[in-house]
Enzyme design. Structure first.
Site, PDB file in Angstrom:
ATOM      1  N   ARG A 118       8.022  -6.339  15.067  1.00  0.00           N
ATOM      2  CA  ARG A 118       6.610  -6.776  15.075  1.00  0.00           C
ATOM      3  C   ARG A 118       5.615  -5.630  15.214  1.00  0.00           C
ATOM      4  NH1 ARG A 118       9.153 -10.479  18.246  1.00  0.00           N
ATOM      5  NH2 ARG A 118       9.591 -12.433  17.168  1.00  0.00           N
ATOM      6  N   LYS A 139      -3.899  -0.089   4.355  1.00  0.00           N
ATOM      7  CA  LYS A 139      -3.237  -1.060   3.480  1.00  0.00           C
ATOM      8  C   LYS A 139      -1.789  -0.610   3.307  1.00  0.00           C
ATOM      9  CE  LYS A 139      -6.754  -3.029   0.439  1.00  0.00           C
ATOM     10  NZ  LYS A 139      -7.182  -3.150  -0.961  1.00  0.00           N
ATOM     11  N   GLU A 181      -8.668   9.369  -8.262  1.00  0.00           N
ATOM     12  CA  GLU A 181      -9.216   8.683  -7.077  1.00  0.00           C
ATOM     13  C   GLU A 181     -10.317   9.533  -6.427  1.00  0.00           C
ATOM     14  OE1 GLU A 181      -8.435   5.591  -6.513  1.00  0.00           O
ATOM     15  OE2 GLU A 181      -6.324   5.241  -6.994  1.00  0.00           O
ATOM     16  N   LYS A 221     -13.966   6.993   1.923  1.00  0.00           N
ATOM     17  CA  LYS A 221     -13.064   5.869   2.176  1.00  0.00           C
ATOM     18  C   LYS A 221     -13.167   5.408   3.630  1.00  0.00           C
ATOM     19  CE  LYS A 221      -8.883   3.594   1.366  1.00  0.00           C
ATOM     20  NZ  LYS A 221      -7.668   3.479   0.602  1.00  0.00           N
ATOM     21  N   GLU A 231     -11.346  -5.959   3.468  1.00  0.00           N
ATOM     22  CA  GLU A 231     -11.857  -6.216   2.116  1.00  0.00           C
ATOM     23  C   GLU A 231     -12.570  -7.557   1.950  1.00  0.00           C
ATOM     24  OE1 GLU A 231      -9.340  -4.536  -0.924  1.00  0.00           O
ATOM     25  OE2 GLU A 231     -10.223  -5.854  -2.433  1.00  0.00           O
ATOM     26  N   ARG A 235     -15.510  -3.016   0.979  1.00  0.00           N
ATOM     27  CA  ARG A 235     -14.238  -2.371   0.638  1.00  0.00           C
ATOM     28  C   ARG A 235     -13.888  -2.606  -0.831  1.00  0.00           C
ATOM     29  NH1 ARG A 235      -8.894  -1.244   4.292  1.00  0.00           N
ATOM     30  NH2 ARG A 235      -7.798  -0.106   2.670  1.00  0.00           N
ATOM     31  N   ASN A 239     -12.373  -0.533  -5.442  1.00  0.00           N
ATOM     32  CA  ASN A 239     -11.627  -1.004  -6.620  1.00  0.00           C
ATOM     33  C   ASN A 239     -12.276  -0.594  -7.939  1.00  0.00           C
ATOM     34  OD1 ASN A 239      -9.712  -2.272  -5.025  1.00  0.00           O
ATOM     35  ND2 ASN A 239     -10.984  -4.106  -4.827  1.00  0.00           N
ATOM     36  N   HIS A 242     -10.258  -0.206 -11.095  1.00  0.00           N
ATOM     37  CA  HIS A 242      -8.910  -0.715 -10.833  1.00  0.00           C
ATOM     38  C   HIS A 242      -8.583  -2.033 -11.523  1.00  0.00           C
ATOM     39  CE1 HIS A 242      -8.653   2.558  -8.050  1.00  0.00           C
ATOM     40  NE2 HIS A 242      -7.432   2.221  -7.677  1.00  0.00           N
ATOM     41  N   HIS A 246      -5.484  -1.568 -13.507  1.00  0.00           N
ATOM     42  CA  HIS A 246      -4.248  -2.283 -13.136  1.00  0.00           C
ATOM     43  C   HIS A 246      -3.656  -3.020 -14.330  1.00  0.00           C
ATOM     44  CE1 HIS A 246      -4.989  -2.463  -8.513  1.00  0.00           C
ATOM     45  NE2 HIS A 246      -4.226  -1.441  -8.855  1.00  0.00           N
ATOM     46  N   HIS A 259      -0.432   5.880 -11.566  1.00  0.00           N
ATOM     47  CA  HIS A 259      -1.517   4.999 -11.106  1.00  0.00           C
ATOM     48  C   HIS A 259      -2.896   5.571 -11.466  1.00  0.00           C
ATOM     49  CE1 HIS A 259      -3.744   2.229  -8.585  1.00  0.00           C
ATOM     50  NE2 HIS A 259      -4.291   3.247  -7.959  1.00  0.00           N
TER      51      HIS A 259
HETATM   52  P1  NAD Z   1       4.164   8.688  -5.325  1.00  0.00           P
HETATM   53  O1  NAD Z   1       4.237   8.542  -3.861  1.00  0.00           O
HETATM   54  O2  NAD Z   1       4.989   7.807  -6.163  1.00  0.00           O
HETATM   55  O3  NAD Z   1       4.467  10.216  -5.697  1.00  0.00           O
HETATM   56  C1  NAD Z   1       4.458  10.610  -7.041  1.00  0.00           C
HETATM   57  C2  NAD Z   1       5.642  11.500  -7.374  1.00  0.00           C
HETATM   58  O4  NAD Z   1       5.429  12.789  -6.823  1.00  0.00           O
HETATM   59  C3  NAD Z   1       6.964  11.015  -6.791  1.00  0.00           C
HETATM   60  O5  NAD Z   1       7.988  11.288  -7.700  1.00  0.00           O
HETATM   61  C4  NAD Z   1       7.126  11.857  -5.542  1.00  0.00           C
HETATM   62  O6  NAD Z   1       8.485  12.001  -5.196  1.00  0.00           O
HETATM   63  C5  NAD Z   1       6.515  13.157  -5.987  1.00  0.00           C
HETATM   64  N1  NAD Z   1       5.934  13.981  -4.920  1.00  0.00           N
HETATM   65  C6  NAD Z   1       5.128  13.553  -3.940  1.00  0.00           C
HETATM   66  N2  NAD Z   1       4.696  14.596  -3.215  1.00  0.00           N
HETATM   67  C7  NAD Z   1       5.240  15.701  -3.757  1.00  0.00           C
HETATM   68  C8  NAD Z   1       5.141  17.084  -3.466  1.00  0.00           C
HETATM   69  N3  NAD Z   1       4.344  17.544  -2.493  1.00  0.00           N
HETATM   70  N4  NAD Z   1       5.860  17.934  -4.220  1.00  0.00           N
HETATM   71  C9  NAD Z   1       6.631  17.482  -5.242  1.00  0.00           C
HETATM   72  N5  NAD Z   1       6.748  16.192  -5.587  1.00  0.00           N
HETATM   73  C10 NAD Z   1       6.044  15.312  -4.846  1.00  0.00           C
HETATM   74  O7  NAD Z   1       2.694   8.532  -5.897  1.00  0.00           O
HETATM   75  P2  NAD Z   1       1.217   8.570  -5.340  1.00  0.00           P
HETATM   76  O8  NAD Z   1       0.417   8.751  -6.549  1.00  0.00           O
HETATM   77  O9  NAD Z   1       1.033   9.489  -4.203  1.00  0.00           O
HETATM   78  O10 NAD Z   1       1.025   7.105  -4.770  1.00  0.00           O
HETATM   79  C11 NAD Z   1       1.080   5.971  -5.602  1.00  0.00           C
HETATM   80  C12 NAD Z   1       1.317   4.767  -4.734  1.00  0.00           C
HETATM   81  O11 NAD Z   1       0.240   4.652  -3.815  1.00  0.00           O
HETATM   82  C13 NAD Z   1       1.386   3.471  -5.501  1.00  0.00           C
HETATM   83  O12 NAD Z   1       2.495   2.745  -5.047  1.00  0.00           O
HETATM   84  C14 NAD Z   1       0.096   2.754  -5.130  1.00  0.00           C
HETATM   85  O13 NAD Z   1       0.227   1.357  -5.133  1.00  0.00           O
HETATM   86  C15 NAD Z   1      -0.152   3.292  -3.756  1.00  0.00           C
HETATM   87  N6  NAD Z   1      -1.554   3.255  -3.347  1.00  0.00           N
HETATM   88  C16 NAD Z   1      -1.833   2.703  -2.140  1.00  0.00           C
HETATM   89  C17 NAD Z   1      -3.130   2.665  -1.679  1.00  0.00           C
HETATM   90  C18 NAD Z   1      -3.418   2.104  -0.319  1.00  0.00           C
HETATM   91  O14 NAD Z   1      -4.581   1.953   0.034  1.00  0.00           O
HETATM   92  N7  NAD Z   1      -2.412   1.804   0.465  1.00  0.00           N
HETATM   93  C19 NAD Z   1      -4.169   3.189  -2.458  1.00  0.00           C
HETATM   94  C20 NAD Z   1      -3.861   3.762  -3.683  1.00  0.00           C
HETATM   95  C21 NAD Z   1      -2.537   3.788  -4.107  1.00  0.00           C
HETATM   96 ZN    ZN Z   2      -6.002   3.384  -6.744  1.00  0.00          ZN
END
Ligand code: NAD
Ligand code: ZN
Length: 358
Positions: A118, A139, A181, A221, A231, A235, A239, A242, A246, A259
């Site tokens: 929890r 999130k 972003e 942010k 949201e 918030r 988007n 997005h 998306h 993304h």
């Molecule tokens: P990711 O975490 O998938 O990383 C992208 C790639 O880069 C992966 O292959 C990872 O292994 C590699 N990588 C990461 N850091 C590295 C480094 N320092 N050196 C070498 N390789 C590295 O992608 P992302 O773009 O960071 O995140 C995308 C995710 O974030 C999605 O799942 C999306 O839904 C989520 N997201 C969440 C929020 C939120 O508010 N929670 C907001 C935007 C996106």
């Molecule tokens: Zn995003």
């Protein structure tokens, strides 16, 4: 540099800077000392590239669980595997999770932390540019086969320790993805900042300027999340780009487009829509479009799907309320608002985007 994020649940700090990790860990020593176990959740690429730096920066003992890289760590299977690991290691409510990776690791680790017994504390140590966005705001989510991020919770970290040295090993494509972003944060907050971005380039920013932009983005942010953690109102502005983004990301099948690459397509689409509902000019949209194309953002994916195909995903998007399509648009740069848009208008603007790309 420290930025504090005040939410209803608690206030936490984002520490950001070059080479700050060891110092940041030391600053949070009491948190590590009171944990009965420290579990680092990371993915195989991140660990391969940055294990040494992480280990050299940390003064505490920890166990590591290495997950499949990127989006695949947000599967139910991996979620279960991590929970099994925590149970096998006899983690308790006093155990601490460290999310060491990009947005995917952060989302998964946050949801694990939110739900293990929890709720146990977690710290974000982001390793991507995109994670300046995802690591702040609480999130957390995993993916269901019927939809991305469909299972999750709002759960804030104890701290976000963001060392920009870790970004050096990021593949160029991930740099582009994350910078989308940053651009979004500039677009919803500050015309002057966006102008500065448009005068430079997005891929090879000097480290100090990158750190400055990331801090600015986090401020935008944090400021929004403080006003509206779950949201209900402002918030939604986060988007921008997005809804259409998306749809393209889903149509392409997650993984083909990063993304942020999809979001950048969505940002151009939202500028075109904003011409109709705000004061954005076609001249500005074109200038923005040519700038992002020159920086290497791919737009050809749009041509692979008809508007009808995209509509299925547009309507499914969780931001579509009561059957209407809701978009975040800009009255002007720095002035976002929410607008309901009829599907016929969406289609016209989709055609305008395709013209621009042609
Ligand atoms: P990711 O975490 O998938 O990383 C992208 C790639 O880069 C992966 O292959 C990872 O292994 C590699 N990588 C990461 N850091 C590295 C480094 N320092 N050196 C070498 N390789 C590295 O992608 P992302 O773009 O960071 O995140 C995308 C995710 O974030 C999605 O799942 C999306 O839904 C989520 N997201 C969440 C929020 C939120 O508010 N929670 C907001 C935007 C996106
Ligand atoms: Zn995003």
């Amino acid at each position: 540099m420290n930025i504090s994020v005040k939410t209803a649940s608690h206030t936490y700090e984002v520490m950001i800077g070059q080479g700050i990790l060891a110092q940041a860990f030391t600053n949070y020593a009491p948190l590590f000392e009171k944990a009965d176990q420290i579990i680092v959740l990371t993915d195989e690429h991140v660990w391969q590239a940055q294990a040494t730096y992480f280990t050299n920066s940390s003064f505490f003992a920890f166990k590591t669980f290495i997950m499949p890289a990127g989006e695949s760590c947000k599967s139910f299977e991996n979620y279960e595997a991590v929970q099994t690991f925590l149970l096998e290691q006899q983690c308790t409510r006093k155990s601490l999770i460290i999310a060491f990776g990009g947005g995917a690791v952060g989302d998964l680790a946050g949801f694990v932390a939110a739900t293990y017994m929890r709720g146990i504390p977690f710290i974000q140590v982001p390793t991507t540019i995109l994670a300046h966005d995802s690591a702040v705001g609480g999130k957390t989510a995993i993916n269901h086969k019927l939809g991305k991020n469909m299972i999750g919770s709002f759960y804030q970290p104890q701290a976000v320790l963001y060392d920009t040295v870790l970004l050096a090993s990021l593949p160029e494509r991930e740099v582009l993805s994350g910078m989308a972003e940053v651009v979004k944060h500039a677009m919803i907050s500050d015309a002057q900042w966006l102008e500065e971005i448009l005068q430079g380039n997005l891929v090879h920013l000097p480290e100090q300027l990158l750190a400055q932009y990331l801090a600015l983005g986090i401020r935008v942010k944090a400021n929004i999340v403080e006003q509206d953690e779950t949201e209900q109102s402002v918030r939604k502005y986060l988007n921008l780009g997005h809804t259409y983004g998306h749809a393209i990301e889903a149509a392409a099948g997650y993984g083909r487009l990063a993304h942020g690459e999809a979001v950048m397509i969505g940002l151009v689409y939202s500028l075109l829509l904003s011409e109709r509902y705000g004061q954005i000019t076609r001249g500005f949209t074109k200038r923005f479009f040519h700038f992002v194309v020159a920086n290497g953002y791919p737009f050809s994916a749009v041509n692979d799907y008809s508007f009808d195909e995209l509509t299925t995903y547009l309507v499914k998007d969780k931001k579509a309320e009561y059957g209407e399509l809701q978009f975040v648009l800009l009255k002007a740069i720095g002035e976002p608002f929410v607008q309901k848009v009829e599907l016929a208008v969406c289609q016209e603007v989709d055609a305008e985007l395709r013209n621009l790309i042609a």
